[in-house]
Design a protein around this motif. Structure first.
Motif, PDB file in Angstrom:
ATOM      1  N   ASN A   1       0.827  -1.050   0.076  1.00 24.90           N
ATOM      2  CA  ASN A   1       0.027  -0.011   0.006  1.00 24.90           C
ATOM      3  C   ASN A   1       1.046   1.209   0.081  1.00 24.90           C
ATOM      4  O   ASN A   1       0.612   2.200  -0.562  1.00 24.90           O
ATOM      5  CB  ASN A   1      -0.904   0.217   1.295  1.00 24.90           C
ATOM      6  N   GLU A   2       1.979   1.252   0.823  1.00 23.89           N
ATOM      7  CA  GLU A   2       2.872   2.352   0.985  1.00 23.89           C
ATOM      8  C   GLU A   2       3.466   2.523  -0.624  1.00 23.89           C
ATOM      9  O   GLU A   2       3.525   3.837  -0.861  1.00 23.89           O
ATOM     10  CB  GLU A   2       3.973   2.146   1.872  1.00 23.89           C
TER      11      GLU A   2
ATOM     12  N   TYR B   1       2.259   1.708  -3.608  1.00 25.61           N
ATOM     13  CA  TYR B   1       1.167   2.108  -4.333  1.00 25.61           C
ATOM     14  C   TYR B   1       0.990   3.640  -4.287  1.00 25.61           C
ATOM     15  O   TYR B   1       0.788   4.252  -4.959  1.00 25.61           O
ATOM     16  CB  TYR B   1       0.009   1.319  -4.298  1.00 25.61           C
ATOM     17  N   ASN B   2       0.988   3.915  -2.891  1.00 29.34           N
ATOM     18  CA  ASN B   2       0.443   5.326  -2.682  1.00 29.34           C
ATOM     19  C   ASN B   2       1.830   6.292  -3.201  1.00 29.34           C
ATOM     20  O   ASN B   2       1.503   7.429  -3.534  1.00 29.34           O
ATOM     21  CB  ASN B   2       0.159   5.776  -1.185  1.00 29.34           C
ATOM     22  N   LYS B   3       2.933   5.718  -3.206  1.00 26.12           N
ATOM     23  CA  LYS B   3       4.000   6.584  -3.582  1.00 26.12           C
ATOM     24  C   LYS B   3       3.918   6.784  -5.034  1.00 26.12           C
ATOM     25  O   LYS B   3       4.154   8.016  -5.734  1.00 26.12           O
ATOM     26  CB  LYS B   3       5.299   5.932  -3.474  1.00 26.12           C
ATOM     27  N   CYS B   4       3.424   5.794  -5.794  1.00 26.41           N
ATOM     28  CA  CYS B   4       3.484   6.044  -7.236  1.00 26.41           C
ATOM     29  C   CYS B   4       2.168   6.737  -7.761  1.00 26.41           C
ATOM     30  O   CYS B   4       2.163   7.330  -8.658  1.00 26.41           O
ATOM     31  CB  CYS B   4       3.252   4.488  -7.850  1.00 26.41           C
ATOM     32  N   ALA B   5       0.999   6.766  -7.033  1.00 21.18           N
ATOM     33  CA  ALA B   5      -0.358   7.131  -7.318  1.00 21.18           C
ATOM     34  C   ALA B   5      -0.299   8.711  -7.606  1.00 21.18           C
ATOM     35  O   ALA B   5      -0.754   9.005  -8.623  1.00 21.18           O
ATOM     36  CB  ALA B   5      -1.327   7.090  -6.243  1.00 21.18           C
ATOM     37  N   ASN B   6       0.665   9.315  -6.863  1.00 24.28           N
ATOM     38  CA  ASN B   6       0.588  10.677  -7.019  1.00 24.28           C
ATOM     39  C   ASN B   6       2.003  11.330  -7.542  1.00 24.28           C
ATOM     40  O   ASN B   6       2.278  12.834  -7.573  1.00 24.28           O
ATOM     41  CB  ASN B   6       0.472  11.587  -5.767  1.00 24.28           C
TER      42      ASN B   6
ATOM     43  N   CYS C   1      -1.061  -0.505 -11.231  1.00 18.94           N
ATOM     44  CA  CYS C   1       0.010  -0.483 -10.076  1.00 18.94           C
ATOM     45  C   CYS C   1       1.565  -0.568 -10.650  1.00 18.94           C
ATOM     46  O   CYS C   1       2.044  -1.545 -11.158  1.00 18.94           O
ATOM     47  CB  CYS C   1      -0.318  -1.885  -9.524  1.00 18.94           C
TER      48      CYS C   1
END
Length: 184
Positions: free
Chosen positions: A11-12, A14-19, A57
């Protein structure tokens, strides 16, 4: 690492990549380089690669190496092929086998076991061919070398069992010891 810790870690990432579009772009460039190098230097027995960069992802990508030509796929379904799929984590630089194809058992083994097929991993295990474990790679060249060596080792086992392309059906038993017991 427990399952819960792994989920938090993913999750960490993924969150780094999302924005972070620069990070996602960098990961896409890495994937493209891996795919291009593999495509240009296909391992022995390989016919083509399957896979494309997924932005869903970005840090987790899949590459599949297929041994059969598209026209030789049973019922024209790619999941029926002789393949090995690799799951690549581009952020932690790890790779593991995601999926693999199936092979029809020989007629005598089908009658004895009431099974029609076996997957490539079980065939390798029965023939004592070392299977792939999660591996941390240092560079893209190291990754390509590792994938190629593993694929060629496994497909050598498949070729030995089936007698060669198109790898449709086994000859004898998946476990070579059983061949000796049936003859003797």
């Amino acid at each position: 690492m427990t399952t819960f810790e792994k989920i938090l870690s993913d999750n960490e990432k993924y969150n780094k990549c999302a924005n972070n579009y620069e990070l996602a772009s960098s990961l896409k460039d890495d994937y493209t380089e891996i795919y291009t190098k593999l495509r240009d230097n296909l391992p022995k027995y390989a016919d083509h690669l399957l896979g494309a960069f997924s932005s869903f992802c970005p840090f987790l990508q899949h590459i599949t190496i297929e041994a059969l030509k598209p026209e030789d796929l049973p019922n024209n379904i790619s999941q029926n092929g002789i393949f090995i799929s690799f799951k690549i984590d581009l952020m932690s630089h790890t790779i593991e086998v995601g999926d693999n194809g199936h092979i029809y058992l020989s007629r005598e083994e089908q009658k004895a076991t009431y099974l029609a097929m076996t997957n490539i991993k079980k065939l390798c295990k029965a023939r004592k061919v070392k299977w792939h474990r999660k591996y941390t790679y240092k560079s893209i060249e190291d990754l390509i070398k590792h994938i190629t060596a593993f694929y060629e080792r496994v497909m050598g086992c498949v070729e030995e069992y089936t007698g060669g392309y198109p790898y449709k059906q086994g000859n004898g038993w998946t476990d070579p010891q059983m061949n000796k017991e049936m003859i003797g």
